[in-house]
Design a protein around this motif. Structure first.
Motif, PDB file in Angstrom:
ATOM      1  N   PHE A  73       0.828  -1.219   0.000  1.00  0.00           N
ATOM      2  CA  PHE A  73       0.000   0.000   0.000  1.00  0.00           C
ATOM      3  C   PHE A  73       0.860   1.266   0.000  1.00  0.00           C
ATOM      4  O   PHE A  73       0.355   2.357  -0.240  1.00  0.00           O
ATOM      5  CB  PHE A  73      -0.927   0.017   1.229  1.00  0.00           C
ATOM      6  CG  PHE A  73      -2.020  -1.028   1.174  1.00  0.00           C
ATOM      7  CD1 PHE A  73      -3.068  -0.905   0.270  1.00  0.00           C
ATOM      8  CD2 PHE A  73      -1.999  -2.118   2.033  1.00  0.00           C
ATOM      9  CE1 PHE A  73      -4.076  -1.867   0.212  1.00  0.00           C
ATOM     10  CE2 PHE A  73      -3.000  -3.088   1.982  1.00  0.00           C
ATOM     11  CZ  PHE A  73      -4.038  -2.963   1.071  1.00  0.00           C
ATOM     12  N   ASN A  82      -3.449   5.948   2.158  1.00  0.00           N
ATOM     13  CA  ASN A  82      -2.877   4.598   2.295  1.00  0.00           C
ATOM     14  C   ASN A  82      -3.190   4.000   3.667  1.00  0.00           C
ATOM     15  O   ASN A  82      -3.423   2.799   3.795  1.00  0.00           O
ATOM     16  CB  ASN A  82      -1.355   4.650   2.122  1.00  0.00           C
ATOM     17  CG  ASN A  82      -0.944   4.859   0.683  1.00  0.00           C
ATOM     18  OD1 ASN A  82      -1.775   4.784  -0.220  1.00  0.00           O
ATOM     19  ND2 ASN A  82       0.340   5.126   0.474  1.00  0.00           N
ATOM     20  N   LYS A  85      -6.468   2.502   3.619  1.00  0.00           N
ATOM     21  CA  LYS A  85      -6.468   1.228   2.874  1.00  0.00           C
ATOM     22  C   LYS A  85      -5.975   0.082   3.761  1.00  0.00           C
ATOM     23  O   LYS A  85      -6.516  -1.028   3.720  1.00  0.00           O
ATOM     24  CB  LYS A  85      -5.576   1.344   1.636  1.00  0.00           C
ATOM     25  CG  LYS A  85      -6.185   2.184   0.519  1.00  0.00           C
ATOM     26  CD  LYS A  85      -5.200   2.288  -0.648  1.00  0.00           C
ATOM     27  CE  LYS A  85      -5.675   3.348  -1.641  1.00  0.00           C
ATOM     28  NZ  LYS A  85      -4.625   3.698  -2.615  1.00  0.00           N
TER      29      LYS A  85
END
Ligand code: ZN
Length: 343
Positions: A73, A82, A85
């Motif tokens: 990521f 990120n 995520k």
């Protein structure tokens, strides 16, 4: 990992006394008694219960795959896309588990930042909880570099995902185990690494997530139920040497060493003794027995720590197996030690 106080062993008693807590004072008393008497002071020995079932195992290759997926990521500083995520990635792994989120906004030197702790709970038959924690954010001052924290934040967060695999769907004959992916562990301002100037005392500008959780659990009574707090940080180095941390609880460190010895891993444990300031400190300060599993010699003289060289090629599945197996064996011994020392 945020920071360490690295001092020669001879200076340890001074270094430890900087962090004031009960067992440090006791250690001072023992030293005083020893010097006044020819007979060595007898400290009570812990009795470890025997293992009566096969030892715990960890799938190191699968855990390493998780590390690779986390670092794929990219940098995951708190508040970033990120980071979100990776948060979703962890939650997807836990979709059938009992999960609690602890979300809040932290006031930091860079303004308000969202902090998201993730807790997965696996119930046991025994009254009490063992917590295993790892931070999953990456170093904030390095947010605009390629720093992905494969070892620092990645290795231990992956290991907790593997612990969830091991704990899921099986009755636990022992304490409940709670896995905590804590957030905003890293200092927001440069913390003295990489030649950067220290601008803030580390405890005022780091450990945001785990401190919030410790305060919350103290207020709602959860803290009293926690029998042990085990922390994993920087546990994937192929050249694995876990430190004996003098800020951790001495008797719990003895249990860790016993667990490592039972699995034949003791040569990877406690060659060095030094005080480590890490996510366990808010729990240590509140009297919860705590042990930090950390290898703070990542490359010669820790040269890879907080650099863009902290990448998966430095790690090994075997190291993840060694630390993971020892943490689970530690819990297995704690399950059978009755009563546990209180502090
Ligand atoms: Zn770090």
């Amino acid at each position: 990992m945020i920071k360490i106080v690295a001092l020669p062993v001879l200076l340890l008693s001074f270094a430890v006394s900087v962090v004031s807590c009960d067992h440090d004072k006791n250690a001072g008393q023992v030293r005083a008694q020893s010097s006044a008497s020819i007979t060595p002071v007898q400290t009570p020995k812990l009795t470890f219960p025997p293992d009566i079932s096969p030892p715990p195992t960890i799938d190191g290759v699968r855990t390493m795959q998780y590390v690779k997926e986390i670092v794929a990521f990219g940098p995951r500083p708190v508040g970033s896309a990120n980071h979100k995520k990776v948060e979703d990635y962890i939650l997807a792994h836990l979709k059938n588990d009992t999960v609690e989120k602890d979300a809040f906004t932290a006031d930091t030197p860079e303004g308000k930042l969202p902090v998201h702790n993730i807790i997965a709970k696996f119930s046991g038959t025994k009254d009490g909880i063992v917590v295993i924690a790892s931070h999953y954010d990456t170093n904030y001052p390095l947010r605009n570099t390629s720093f992905v924290g494969a070892n620092d934040g990645g290795s231990s967060s992956a290991l907790l995902l593997e612990f969830a695999n091991q704990l899921r769907g099986k009755p636990r004959e022992g304490y409940s185990v709670w896995l905590v992916w804590d957030d905003a562990e890293e200092a927001i301002k440069p913390d003295g690494s990489g030649g950067l100037r220290q601008e803030m005392p580390f405890e005022n500008d780091s450990l945001y997530g785990i401190t919030h959780l410790a305060e919350k659990w103290e207020a709602d009574g959860t803290l009293k139920k926690i029998k042990a707090f085990l922390l994993a940080d920087m546990v994937g180095d192929a050249d694995l040497n876990i430190e004996r941390d003098t800020n951790s609880t001495p008797w719990l460190e003895d249990v860790v060493y016993e667990a490592a010895t039972r699995l034949g891993y003791q040569s990877h444990f406690f060659a060095r003794t030094l005080p480590v300031s890490d996510d366990h400190i808010p729990f240590v300060k509140r009297g919860v027995p705590s042990a930090d599993f950390i290898d703070f010699n990542y490359g010669y003289n820790d040269v890879f720590w907080h650099t863009t060289q902290d990448t998966v090629d430095k790690l090994s599945p075997k190291s993840l197996e060694i630390v993971g197996g020892t943490m689970l064996e530690t819990i297995r011994i704690l399950d059978k030690m009755d009563p546990l020392p209180r502090k």
